[in-house]
Enzyme design. Sequence first.
Site, PDB file in Angstrom:
ATOM      1  CE  LYS A  64       2.454 -48.121  -6.335  1.00 15.30           C
ATOM      2  NZ  LYS A  64       3.994 -48.203  -5.592  1.00 15.30           N
ATOM      3  N   GLY A 114      -1.996 -52.038   2.683  1.00 16.52           N
ATOM      4  CA  GLY A 114      -1.034 -50.878   2.808  1.00 16.52           C
ATOM      5  C   GLY A 114      -1.809 -50.068   4.230  1.00 16.52           C
ATOM      6  CB  SER A 115      -0.958 -46.796   5.315  1.00 16.64           C
ATOM      7  OG  SER A 115      -1.357 -45.960   4.266  1.00 16.64           O
ATOM      8  CB  THR A 116      -5.775 -47.362   7.850  1.00 16.81           C
ATOM      9  OG1 THR A 116      -5.904 -48.508   8.454  1.00 16.81           O
ATOM     10  CG2 THR A 116      -7.362 -46.693   8.023  1.00 16.81           C
ATOM     11  CD  GLU A 175      -3.653 -56.986   5.029  1.00 18.36           C
ATOM     12  OE1 GLU A 175      -3.790 -56.315   6.037  1.00 18.36           O
ATOM     13  OE2 GLU A 175      -2.603 -57.757   4.587  1.00 18.36           O
ATOM     14  CB  CYS A 224      -0.623 -55.403   8.360  1.00 11.76           C
ATOM     15  SG  CYS A 224      -0.613 -57.293   7.328  1.00 11.76           S
ATOM     16  CD  GLU A 260      -0.115 -50.791  11.094  1.00 12.62           C
ATOM     17  OE1 GLU A 260      -0.470 -49.982  10.279  1.00 12.62           O
ATOM     18  OE2 GLU A 260      -0.166 -51.877  10.920  1.00 12.62           O
TER      19      GLU A 260
HETATM   20  P1  NAI Z   1       1.468 -46.646   2.041  1.00  8.52           P
HETATM   21  O1  NAI Z   1      -0.004 -47.109   2.357  1.00  8.52           O
HETATM   22  O2  NAI Z   1       1.542 -45.203   1.647  1.00  8.52           O
HETATM   23  O3  NAI Z   1       2.011 -47.518   0.886  1.00  8.52           O
HETATM   24  C1  NAI Z   1       1.663 -48.843   0.270  1.00  8.52           C
HETATM   25  C2  NAI Z   1       1.573 -48.785  -0.992  1.00  8.52           C
HETATM   26  O4  NAI Z   1       0.443 -47.935  -1.485  1.00  8.52           O
HETATM   27  C3  NAI Z   1       2.890 -48.492  -1.754  1.00  8.52           C
HETATM   28  O5  NAI Z   1       2.952 -49.388  -2.813  1.00  8.52           O
HETATM   29  C4  NAI Z   1       2.578 -47.027  -2.025  1.00  8.52           C
HETATM   30  O6  NAI Z   1       3.178 -46.394  -3.460  1.00  8.52           O
HETATM   31  C5  NAI Z   1       0.867 -47.138  -2.770  1.00  8.52           C
HETATM   32  N1  NAI Z   1       0.311 -45.829  -2.392  1.00  8.52           N
HETATM   33  C6  NAI Z   1       0.569 -44.502  -1.640  1.00  8.52           C
HETATM   34  N2  NAI Z   1      -0.168 -43.439  -1.895  1.00  8.52           N
HETATM   35  C7  NAI Z   1      -1.064 -43.927  -2.885  1.00  8.52           C
HETATM   36  C8  NAI Z   1      -2.231 -43.388  -3.375  1.00  8.52           C
HETATM   37  N3  NAI Z   1      -2.536 -42.291  -3.026  1.00  8.52           N
HETATM   38  N4  NAI Z   1      -3.111 -44.252  -4.348  1.00  8.52           N
HETATM   39  C9  NAI Z   1      -2.558 -45.487  -4.633  1.00  8.52           C
HETATM   40  N5  NAI Z   1      -1.472 -45.833  -4.071  1.00  8.52           N
HETATM   41  C10 NAI Z   1      -0.886 -45.472  -3.192  1.00  8.52           C
HETATM   42  O7  NAI Z   1       2.327 -46.921   3.357  1.00  8.52           O
HETATM   43  P2  NAI Z   1       3.742 -46.528   3.526  1.00  8.52           P
HETATM   44  O8  NAI Z   1       3.765 -44.822   3.177  1.00  8.52           O
HETATM   45  O9  NAI Z   1       4.777 -47.118   3.066  1.00  8.52           O
HETATM   46  O10 NAI Z   1       3.752 -46.557   5.246  1.00  8.52           O
HETATM   47  C11 NAI Z   1       3.116 -45.912   6.290  1.00  8.52           C
HETATM   48  C12 NAI Z   1       2.418 -46.509   7.262  1.00  8.52           C
HETATM   49  O11 NAI Z   1       1.558 -47.641   6.579  1.00  8.52           O
HETATM   50  C13 NAI Z   1       3.359 -47.405   8.006  1.00  8.52           C
HETATM   51  O12 NAI Z   1       4.244 -47.136   9.097  1.00  8.52           O
HETATM   52  C14 NAI Z   1       2.520 -48.587   8.421  1.00  8.52           C
HETATM   53  O13 NAI Z   1       1.964 -48.195   9.788  1.00  8.52           O
HETATM   54  C15 NAI Z   1       1.534 -48.755   7.355  1.00  8.52           C
HETATM   55  N6  NAI Z   1       1.494 -49.766   6.651  1.00  8.52           N
HETATM   56  C16 NAI Z   1       0.964 -50.812   6.533  1.00  8.52           C
HETATM   57  C17 NAI Z   1       0.992 -52.022   5.983  1.00  8.52           C
HETATM   58  C18 NAI Z   1       0.070 -53.297   6.077  1.00  8.52           C
HETATM   59  O14 NAI Z   1       0.622 -54.297   5.791  1.00  8.52           O
HETATM   60  N7  NAI Z   1      -1.042 -53.023   6.675  1.00  8.52           N
HETATM   61  C19 NAI Z   1       1.958 -52.065   4.857  1.00  8.52           C
HETATM   62  C20 NAI Z   1       2.861 -50.646   4.760  1.00  8.52           C
HETATM   63  C21 NAI Z   1       2.529 -49.739   5.515  1.00  8.52           C
END
Ligand code: NAI
Length: 796
Positions: free
Chosen positions: A193, A245-247, A267, A301, A398
């Site tokens: 996804k 994605g996010s922590t 990660e 990240c 972050e």
């Molecule tokens: P997010 O963690 O919500 O999104 C990442 C992925 O997870 C997306 O594909 C999203 O659709 C999916 N997702 C969201 N909620 C989920 C759930 N309950 N179960 C399964 N999948 C789910 O990150 P978001 O909201 O885009 O960004 C928020 C903050 O997270 C950013 O400001 C940044 O600080 C951090 N982030 C860190 C990343 C990294 O590479 N470490 C990448 C993206 C965001």
Amino acid sequence: MALIKDILQTMEYGPSPESNDHIIAWLGQHEVGFGHFIDGKFTDPAVGASFEVTNPANGAALARVALGTADDVDRAVAAAARAFKSWSKLSGHERARHLYALARHIQKRDRFLAVLESMDNGKPIRESRDIDIPLVARHFYHHAGWAELIESEMPGHQPVGVCGQIIPWNFPLLMLAWKIAPALAAGNTVVLKPAEQTPLTALAFAEICREAGLPDGVVNIVTGEGETGAALVGHPGVGKIAFTGSTEVGRIIRRATAGSGKKLSLELGGKSPFIVFDDADLDSAVEGLVDAIWFNQGEVCCAGSRLLVQEGIAEKLYAKLRARMQTLRVGDPLDKSTDIGAVVSTEQLERIGSLVAKGKQEGADVFQPSIPMPAKGCFFLPTLMTGVAPASTVATVEIFGPVLVAMTFRTPDEAVALANNTRFGLAASVWSENINRSLDVAARIKAGVVWINATNLFDAAAGFGGYRESGFGREGGREGLYEYLVPDHGKPAKGKQAARPVLNAAPSSMTAVAVSSDAIDRTAKLYVGGKQARPDSGYSYAVVSPAGKTAGQAGLGNRKDIRNAVEAAAMAGNWGAATAHNRAQILYYIAENLSARAAEFEARLRSMTGASAKDAATEVAASIRRTFFYAGFADKHDGAVHSTKSRHVTLAMNEPFGIMGLVCPDEAPLLGFVSLVMPTLAAGNRVIAVPSARYPLAATDFYQLLDTSDVPAGVVSIVTGETSGLARMLAEHDEVAALWDFGSAGGTGPVETASAGNLKPVWGGGMRDWASPDSQGREFLRRATQVKNIWVPYGE
Ligand code: NAI
Ligand code: MG
């Protein structure tokens, strides 16, 4: 007319846009929208809800994309499960050819993919063209090689099955490659996804899968939002979840998968330090900072977002940095001379803005260059915040934008302390011309990747991943492949963990009795900080043999005892720094002492478990052998030098976690204990062991061996009591960095849930045959260590 002399003086850039005609044409062909890619075909885009994908640089609508439901996920998982049957049976060579074909097709369409990525995400074309897409191809080539080699290089392993993969928006196609290439190489099939902000290159990749002749159902792409991801995480047909994605969402996924038996790699975020010592080449460090925090708009990240600079050179470095910031170009991502493109979305832009405002409020000095900015679109000025307090919001959370926060330090010790003063542990960058200092600091930083005099280097041959709340598991390299394999003997029953018999529940006899003075000689105490300790509760319980005879008393440990043990372990930090040779010697010494007291331990096993003389002797002999085995291995669990980029060696170091919790099984009260304690000690960890609640006395007898074998105080603590409760306390403790639970009655589910706090890796599971050779070896050592990749400049 301007004179050449004048032009050379100002060196103005003219616009240099990359054409996007063929992207516009491609999007035009999909004007009705994109469906999901399931079983080798796109579903009908007109069916069901959809959402709009926009270009963050100008707000233009790019496409409509299907919003995946639980049903869509279900169909994709079913297709992947069908495809798994034949894909996993292909020879490594046949899978290698498929991966190679994907790599070739990606390369053929590299320009297309780069432009599409820049339009979807907002990143500069210079980066998508020169970094993202070449690395995507590199990942598929590299893993084509692994497909061929796994059989011979990783014997005794098999694929997991269907992998659910969820990726973020900052490196859309690159994250796809990091996930899909190793999964397919290892013989798995996937449902991926993409992030809702940036699904387009994943859909283009789906077309490439078709073009390249990948069998139907091996790769499935379901687009959608968080709920779609949650449906994938919860699907019983999925054997592994890989998430970036996010922590915050990482924690949700940890809890959602707890007890499911699904493999998990996370990660997550970071707040990575960029440390500049006073002997660093400052001009290089400034260019390094540009790559650390302004690469990809800082939406990285592992961005070097926390500048730690040695006090004496701080002002000089800031001045150079401000001057350099003045020359950064923010603007059209498709312009080839753009340095900083658009932030991914308006939400993200607002988040960055409010965090910078917060920093100002908290007293930071904020610098932004006066450079031209586009009138519309999601753009944010490169920002430097100095005078930031280490505990302030902007220094700890972050920001995920082009914002650098700076702090100063005086000594290398202080630099390390500040660097580690974070809940994260993804990456670090160390700048110094002194190799001794750089490597010393690299070793002391708690992060999965350390770059020396460099930053943001990535390669398929090197593992990438975090310590602590940056998650667990690695992507890339040999270490990354294990995430997509299971040992032949350890494959859990589909969708659930092998149940552990009730044997290990609190024995019915576990009624607390006060530790009375006349019982004292029969009451085994706890062992904490190298000393026997009365349980904090002041209570013990009777250990009753199967024949109903009281074999002795054991202490009823509680949270306070666990805390004391962790505290003692924290003070024994030099164990991991001792040479592996030293650790081996001590393990040999333990084995020798166990051997000398074999008869005593045999008698203990017999009276406690009712084992026959022969069985008891076999278990003690196996425990001695196992201790020898790990003594032998202590200095042979070698790291590697990965073959990454030229001009670097990448050291993959197997580092101990630090403090580990071990919950021991009932099946073999002595051998089980030894099988968990010895590999973790050999790897350099300090441990808090919870022995079998039913049969704790073989482990408590072990104190005497520890006392007489030169094991430093605090390196091993033993806390007896009710297993599941103590296991949960270990899982909840922030200082416990990893947990093995082979003893809780209900399996690892409860501790996995409880581990979501500091996101420690948890390993364990159902009953196993502890006498079997499968219950010792590299798997245990691998689970007792985490790989730190240190990139060191080297060669011409
Ligand atoms: P997010 O963690 O919500 O999104 C990442 C992925 O997870 C997306 O594909 C999203 O659709 C999916 N997702 C969201 N909620 C989920 C759930 N309950 N179960 C399964 N999948 C789910 O990150 P978001 O909201 O885009 O960004 C928020 C903050 O997270 C950013 O400001 C940044 O600080 C951090 N982030 C860190 C990343 C990294 O590479 N470490 C990448 C993206 C965001
Ligand atoms: Mg979110």
